[in-house]
Design a protein around this motif. Structure first.
Motif, short mmCIF file in Angstrom:
data_model
loop_
_atom_site.label_atom_id
_atom_site.label_comp_id
_atom_site.label_asym_id
_atom_site.label_seq_id
_atom_site.Cartn_x
_atom_site.Cartn_y
_atom_site.Cartn_z
N THR A 298 0.78 -1.21 0.03
CA THR A 298 0.06 -0.02 -0.01
C THR A 298 0.79 1.22 0.10
OG1 THR A 298 -1.75 -1.15 1.06
CG2 THR A 298 -1.80 1.31 1.31
N ASN A 332 -1.19 -4.21 -6.08
CA ASN A 332 -0.48 -2.95 -4.93
C ASN A 332 -1.81 -1.89 -5.05
OD1 ASN A 332 2.47 -3.65 -4.62
ND2 ASN A 332 2.03 -3.87 -6.71
N THR A 333 -1.81 -1.06 -4.02
CA THR A 333 -2.77 -0.07 -3.77
C THR A 333 -1.97 1.30 -3.97
OG1 THR A 333 -4.29 -1.54 -2.56
CG2 THR A 333 -4.57 1.05 -2.46
N ARG A 335 -2.63 5.33 -3.45
CA ARG A 335 -3.42 6.42 -3.21
C ARG A 335 -2.70 7.79 -3.43
NH1 ARG A 335 -7.14 3.97 0.28
NH2 ARG A 335 -6.79 2.22 1.20
N ASN A 383 -3.57 -4.07 -9.86
CA ASN A 383 -3.28 -2.99 -9.00
C ASN A 383 -4.55 -2.16 -8.88
OD1 ASN A 383 -0.36 -3.53 -8.51
ND2 ASN A 383 -0.47 -3.61 -10.88
N ARG A 384 -4.75 -1.36 -7.55
CA ARG A 384 -5.73 -0.60 -7.58
C ARG A 384 -5.16 1.06 -7.30
NH1 ARG A 384 -9.50 0.76 -2.76
NH2 ARG A 384 -7.78 -0.14 -1.46
N VAL A 386 -6.38 4.69 -6.22
CA VAL A 386 -7.21 5.44 -5.45
C VAL A 386 -7.10 6.90 -5.62
CG1 VAL A 386 -8.32 5.85 -3.09
CG2 VAL A 386 -7.66 3.47 -3.76
#
Length: 408
Positions: A298, A332-333, A335, A383-384, A386
């Motif tokens: 993260t 993975n994230t 942000r 993967n994300r 945000v």
């Protein structure tokens, strides 16, 4: 004789490229969203007949030959890796005593949550192989050091013995530590720009040599690293099988958070939380490093970039050999919280264009033959993102797999 080779240079007038192995970088704008327009240009003229410096130029240490062949088992060590004897009372007392003198460890040590260590701890040479440091929640604090090296709380490194051979540690485990300072793992040099690396890079087998001379299977597990204005986790040239898992990285870096340097391979960055803030650069640099796994992390502050994959062409006059390929960047994230959104993943983020790309000697291999990143055959999946969208994943290589990535 000047070699008749050319270098592929990807140029973009709107793209300010990153610089330096450990240094900062110029601000880069959203030109990464534009098509990558490249062209060939000939290698600039160089002095005729480039001389090949002796590997030992300036040192009286014998031939530049590694102690052993590159290891076949490159998986990170398990929790049962330690086979050394426990540290004696004299070593334990030295570690716990006030002071800042470096302490070399070749044994297993168990600390407690009450312990505060202000000494730099060094695992060096094969004598440190299989050593385990379990801090038990204790603190290693070298943040008051005056230089980057003095602020390195834990160092795992190879040593050059009298014959000139390199003696490398294997299977070192560090866990349950709080570290205010940096971590360094290296063999031929702390980074890829040293004279030993330069001499070795003039030979076609440079990658295998650098890997044979570097530490292998060094595992950092359940550690908390607070960076005092620098790179907290640096994996040096040729290192194989380093791992940073289930850990937390905080503080501030003037450069990146994790650096995987040239000719290193099969390293693992997994299950970590990166709350660290960088001044300008991305969080993870994969620079001429291959077959790494970056998964289930993260990244809380991705605005300056997440994971950039490239090959530093010719910096410091060192030919980079290995291509940054076959890396797995998955689940993975990332942000984002501001309008300055640099790529979450950028495959091929440099592709030449810096003056130092032409400072390596003219040889028909590696970055001397081409400045291109060759960020190929990488997987970016699941993967994300945000606070941003999927165009923050950029692929400028060949045969990369980019799929099943989401944004919100």
């Amino acid at each position: 004789m000047i070699l008749g080779t050319t270098k592929a240079v990807i140029m973009s007038t709107s793209l300010a490229l990153l610089v330096g192995c450990q240094g900062g970088a110029a601000y880069i704008d959203n030109s990464f969203l534009q098509p990558d327009l490249g062209y060939q240009r000939p290698h600039p003229q160089r002095p005729p007949g480039p001389s090949v410096p002796s590997p030992d130029e300036g040192e009286n240490t014998g031939p530049l030959t590694p102690v052993e062949e590159s290891p076949t088992d490159t998986s990170p060590p398990s929790e049962e890796a330690g086979q050394n004897t426990p540290c004696g009372q004299a070593t334990i007392s030295k570690i716990k005593a006030p002071g800042s003198e470096p302490v070399s460890l070749r044994c297993n040590i168990q600390l407690s949550s009450r312990d505060v260590v202000t000494h730099q701890l060094i695992f060096e040479g094969s004598a440190a192989s299989n050593a385990v440091l379990d801090c038990g929640g204790g603190l290693i604090d070298v943040s008051s050091g005056g230089s980057r090296m003095q602020k390195s709380g834990i160092i795992v490194r190879s040593t050059r013995i009298a014959s000139g051979q390199w003696d490398a540690p294997r299977n070192v485990t560090i866990r349950n530590c709080r570290i205010r300072g940096f971590v360094r793992i290296y063999g031929l040099g702390e980074n890829a720009n040293g004279e030993v690396m330069k001499a070795s890079s003039l030979k076609p087998d440079h990658t295998s040599y650098a890997q044979a001379a570097a530490p292998a299977n060094v595992r950092f597990e359940k550690v908390q690293i607070e960076a005092p204005n620098g790179i907290p986790f640096y994996v040096g040239p040729g290192v194989i099988g380093a791992a940073l898992v289930s850990s937390q990285i905080s503080g501030r870096s003037t450069a990146v958070a994790v650096y995987l340097d040239a000719e290193s391979a099969r390293n693992t960055i997994s299950g970590n939380v990166f709350s660290i803030k960088t001044d300008k650069r991305e969080l993870i640099a994969i620079d001429g490093s291959a077959r790494n796994t970056i998964s289930r992390n993260t990244f809380e502050n991705s605005d300056n970039g997440g994971i950039f994959v490239y090959r530093n062409c010719g910096e410091g006059g060192v030919i980079r050999h290995q291509k940054p390929e076959f890396n797995q960047i998955t689940q993975n994230t990332f942000r984002y919280s501001s309008g300055r959104q640099q790529p979450a993943v950028w495959l091929g983020s440099r592709n030449g264009g810096k003056d130092y790309c032409f400072t390596d000697p003219a040889y028909p291999f590696g970055s001397s033959a081409s400045n291109a990143d060759f960020a190929d055959y990488n997987d970016v999946e699941g993967n994300r993102i945000v606070g941003g969208d999927r165009n923050l994943i950029v692929s400028r290589g060949g045969n990369n797999v980019v799929r099943d990535n989401t944004s919100q």
